[in-house]
Scaffold this motif. Structure first.
Motif, PDB file in Angstrom:
ATOM      1  N   GLN A   7       0.848  -1.187   0.000  1.00  0.00           N
ATOM      2  CA  GLN A   7       0.000   0.000   0.000  1.00  0.00           C
ATOM      3  C   GLN A   7       0.884   1.238   0.000  1.00  0.00           C
ATOM      4  OE1 GLN A   7      -2.981   0.210   3.115  1.00  0.00           O
ATOM      5  NE2 GLN A   7      -4.223   1.599   1.874  1.00  0.00           N
ATOM      6  N   ALA A   8       0.759   2.013  -1.058  1.00  0.00           N
ATOM      7  CA  ALA A   8       1.487   3.275  -1.169  1.00  0.00           C
ATOM      8  C   ALA A   8       0.595   4.399  -0.638  1.00  0.00           C
ATOM      9  CB  ALA A   8       1.859   3.533  -2.628  1.00  0.00           C
ATOM     10  N   PRO A   9       1.186   5.511  -0.225  1.00  0.00           N
ATOM     11  CA  PRO A   9       0.383   6.631   0.299  1.00  0.00           C
ATOM     12  C   PRO A   9      -0.675   7.072  -0.697  1.00  0.00           C
ATOM     13  CG  PRO A   9       2.702   6.974   0.747  1.00  0.00           C
ATOM     14  CD  PRO A   9       2.631   5.784  -0.146  1.00  0.00           C
ATOM     15  N   GLY A  10      -1.897   7.182  -0.221  1.00  0.00           N
ATOM     16  CA  GLY A  10      -2.988   7.652  -1.057  1.00  0.00           C
ATOM     17  C   GLY A  10      -3.532   6.629  -2.026  1.00  0.00           C
ATOM     18  N   TYR A  67       9.126 -15.802   1.415  1.00  0.00           N
ATOM     19  CA  TYR A  67      10.010 -14.709   1.045  1.00  0.00           C
ATOM     20  C   TYR A  67       9.483 -13.982  -0.188  1.00  0.00           C
ATOM     21  CZ  TYR A  67      13.202 -17.436   3.947  1.00  0.00           C
ATOM     22  OH  TYR A  67      13.774 -18.141   4.978  1.00  0.00           O
ATOM     23  N   LEU A  68       9.857 -12.727  -0.307  1.00  0.00           N
ATOM     24  CA  LEU A  68       9.618 -11.961  -1.529  1.00  0.00           C
ATOM     25  C   LEU A  68      10.947 -11.347  -1.937  1.00  0.00           C
ATOM     26  CD1 LEU A  68       7.430 -11.044  -3.562  1.00  0.00           C
ATOM     27  CD2 LEU A  68       7.327  -8.891  -2.276  1.00  0.00           C
ATOM     28  N   GLN A  69      11.536 -11.912  -2.977  1.00  0.00           N
ATOM     29  CA  GLN A  69      12.769 -11.365  -3.518  1.00  0.00           C
ATOM     30  C   GLN A  69      12.407 -10.297  -4.527  1.00  0.00           C
ATOM     31  OE1 GLN A  69      16.116 -12.069  -2.776  1.00  0.00           O
ATOM     32  NE2 GLN A  69      16.512 -10.311  -4.118  1.00  0.00           N
ATOM     33  N   MET A  70      12.878  -9.090  -4.298  1.00  0.00           N
ATOM     34  CA  MET A  70      12.535  -7.953  -5.150  1.00  0.00           C
ATOM     35  C   MET A  70      13.802  -7.439  -5.830  1.00  0.00           C
ATOM     36  SD  MET A  70       9.816  -5.979  -2.683  1.00  0.00           S
ATOM     37  CE  MET A  70      11.055  -5.519  -1.473  1.00  0.00           C
ATOM     38  N   ASN A  71      13.844  -7.546  -7.132  1.00  0.00           N
ATOM     39  CA  ASN A  71      14.985  -7.077  -7.914  1.00  0.00           C
ATOM     40  C   ASN A  71      14.560  -5.936  -8.828  1.00  0.00           C
ATOM     41  OD1 ASN A  71      16.559  -9.184  -6.797  1.00  0.00           O
ATOM     42  ND2 ASN A  71      15.967 -10.578  -8.449  1.00  0.00           N
ATOM     43  N   SER A  72      15.548  -5.215  -9.342  1.00  0.00           N
ATOM     44  CA  SER A  72      15.284  -4.106 -10.267  1.00  0.00           C
ATOM     45  C   SER A  72      14.208  -3.177  -9.715  1.00  0.00           C
ATOM     46  CB  SER A  72      14.852  -4.657 -11.639  1.00  0.00           C
ATOM     47  OG  SER A  72      15.841  -5.507 -12.177  1.00  0.00           O
ATOM     48  N   LEU A  73      14.377  -2.796  -8.477  1.00  0.00           N
ATOM     49  CA  LEU A  73      13.362  -1.987  -7.814  1.00  0.00           C
ATOM     50  C   LEU A  73      13.245  -0.607  -8.442  1.00  0.00           C
ATOM     51  CD1 LEU A  73      14.050  -3.164  -4.188  1.00  0.00           C
ATOM     52  CD2 LEU A  73      11.802  -3.177  -5.290  1.00  0.00           C
ATOM     53  N   LYS A  74      12.011  -0.116  -8.445  1.00  0.00           N
ATOM     54  CA  LYS A  74      11.690   1.177  -9.026  1.00  0.00           C
ATOM     55  C   LYS A  74      11.089   2.082  -7.943  1.00  0.00           C
ATOM     56  CE  LYS A  74      10.339  -1.128 -13.342  1.00  0.00           C
ATOM     57  NZ  LYS A  74       9.231  -1.313 -14.329  1.00  0.00           N
ATOM     58  N   PRO A  75      11.166   3.393  -8.123  1.00  0.00           N
ATOM     59  CA  PRO A  75      10.539   4.286  -7.135  1.00  0.00           C
ATOM     60  C   PRO A  75       9.068   3.979  -6.904  1.00  0.00           C
ATOM     61  CG  PRO A  75      11.992   5.536  -8.553  1.00  0.00           C
ATOM     62  CD  PRO A  75      11.939   4.142  -9.124  1.00  0.00           C
ATOM     63  N   GLU A  76       8.380   3.518  -7.933  1.00  0.00           N
ATOM     64  CA  GLU A  76       6.953   3.213  -7.782  1.00  0.00           C
ATOM     65  C   GLU A  76       6.692   1.949  -6.966  1.00  0.00           C
ATOM     66  OE1 GLU A  76       8.592   3.870 -10.645  1.00  0.00           O
ATOM     67  OE2 GLU A  76       7.828   2.634 -12.302  1.00  0.00           O
ATOM     68  N   ASP A  77       7.743   1.229  -6.608  1.00  0.00           N
ATOM     69  CA  ASP A  77       7.587   0.083  -5.704  1.00  0.00           C
ATOM     70  C   ASP A  77       7.562   0.522  -4.240  1.00  0.00           C
ATOM     71  OD1 ASP A  77       9.814  -1.698  -7.859  1.00  0.00           O
ATOM     72  OD2 ASP A  77       7.638  -1.946  -7.733  1.00  0.00           O
ATOM     73  N   THR A  78       7.800   1.796  -3.993  1.00  0.00           N
ATOM     74  CA  THR A  78       7.781   2.316  -2.625  1.00  0.00           C
ATOM     75  C   THR A  78       6.397   2.151  -2.017  1.00  0.00           C
ATOM     76  OG1 THR A  78       9.537   3.918  -3.050  1.00  0.00           O
ATOM     77  CG2 THR A  78       8.028   4.387  -1.224  1.00  0.00           C
ATOM     78  N   ALA A  79       6.348   1.495  -0.866  1.00  0.00           N
ATOM     79  CA  ALA A  79       5.068   1.214  -0.205  1.00  0.00           C
ATOM     80  C   ALA A  79       5.342   0.502   1.112  1.00  0.00           C
ATOM     81  CB  ALA A  79       4.191   0.331  -1.087  1.00  0.00           C
ATOM     82  N   VAL A  80       4.302   0.355   1.897  1.00  0.00           N
ATOM     83  CA  VAL A  80       4.343  -0.568   3.024  1.00  0.00           C
ATOM     84  C   VAL A  80       3.909  -1.933   2.495  1.00  0.00           C
ATOM     85  CG1 VAL A  80       3.475  -1.144   5.310  1.00  0.00           C
ATOM     86  CG2 VAL A  80       3.840   1.253   4.678  1.00  0.00           C
ATOM     87  N   TYR A  81       4.728  -2.922   2.745  1.00  0.00           N
ATOM     88  CA  TYR A  81       4.456  -4.279   2.272  1.00  0.00           C
ATOM     89  C   TYR A  81       3.917  -5.119   3.431  1.00  0.00           C
ATOM     90  CZ  TYR A  81       6.626  -3.381  -2.221  1.00  0.00           C
ATOM     91  OH  TYR A  81       6.908  -2.888  -3.476  1.00  0.00           O
ATOM     92  N   TYR A  82       2.806  -5.780   3.169  1.00  0.00           N
ATOM     93  CA  TYR A  82       2.136  -6.588   4.178  1.00  0.00           C
ATOM     94  C   TYR A  82       2.119  -8.048   3.751  1.00  0.00           C
ATOM     95  CZ  TYR A  82       0.238  -2.137   5.851  1.00  0.00           C
ATOM     96  OH  TYR A  82       0.090  -0.855   6.326  1.00  0.00           O
ATOM     97  N   CYS A  83       2.476  -8.905   4.666  1.00  0.00           N
ATOM     98  CA  CYS A  83       2.317 -10.338   4.454  1.00  0.00           C
ATOM     99  C   CYS A  83       0.908 -10.726   4.885  1.00  0.00           C
ATOM    100  CB  CYS A  83       3.351 -11.093   5.285  1.00  0.00           C
ATOM    101  SG  CYS A  83       3.225 -12.893   5.196  1.00  0.00           S
TER     102      CYS A  83
END
Length: 119
Positions: free
Chosen positions: A39-42, A79-95
């Motif tokens: 969930q990203a802001p807004g 697990y969540l392996q996150m590669n090639s991260l982008k600014p739009e991936d910025t968020a709170v991540y919830y399991c």
């Protein structure tokens, strides 16, 4: 009941990688589906990736080819392996975890972990 404890978030530069962990309080083979939402802001919370007890995986189109969900049954951890991260991936991540208790299907959530992608 399922308790979920997440870890692994943080600040990373664009193009970088992070691995999130979600430890469950019981065998993940007794849980129908485990997954990661963000969930990203807004914005509304959205599914990122999920894995079923049978090993089936599902990904959001926006992360296909970059993120990988996996599990370690001995550690009851997903697990969540996150590669090639982008600014739009910025968020709170919830399991989250979905499991039956008799006829009832319950969904459990972790506390969330912040992922920030920025230079």
């Amino acid at each position: 009941q399922v308790q979920l404890v997440e870890s692994g978030g943080g600040l990373v530069q664009p193009g970088g990688s992070l691995r999130l962990s979600c430890a469950a309080s019981r065998s993940i083979f007794t849980i129908n589906t485990m997954g990661w939402h963000r969930q990203a802001p807004g914005k509304e919370r959205e599914l990122v990736a999920s894995i079923t007890s049978g090993g089936g995986r599902n990904y959001a189109d926006s992360v296909k080819g970059r993120f990988t969900i996996s599990r370690d049954s001995a550690k009851n951890t997903v697990y969540l392996q996150m590669n090639s991260l982008k600014p739009e991936d910025t968020a709170v991540y919830y399991c989250n975890a979905g499991a039956y208790s008799g006829p009832l299907y319950n969904v459990y959530w972790g506390q969330g972990t912040q992922v920030t992608v920025s230079s």
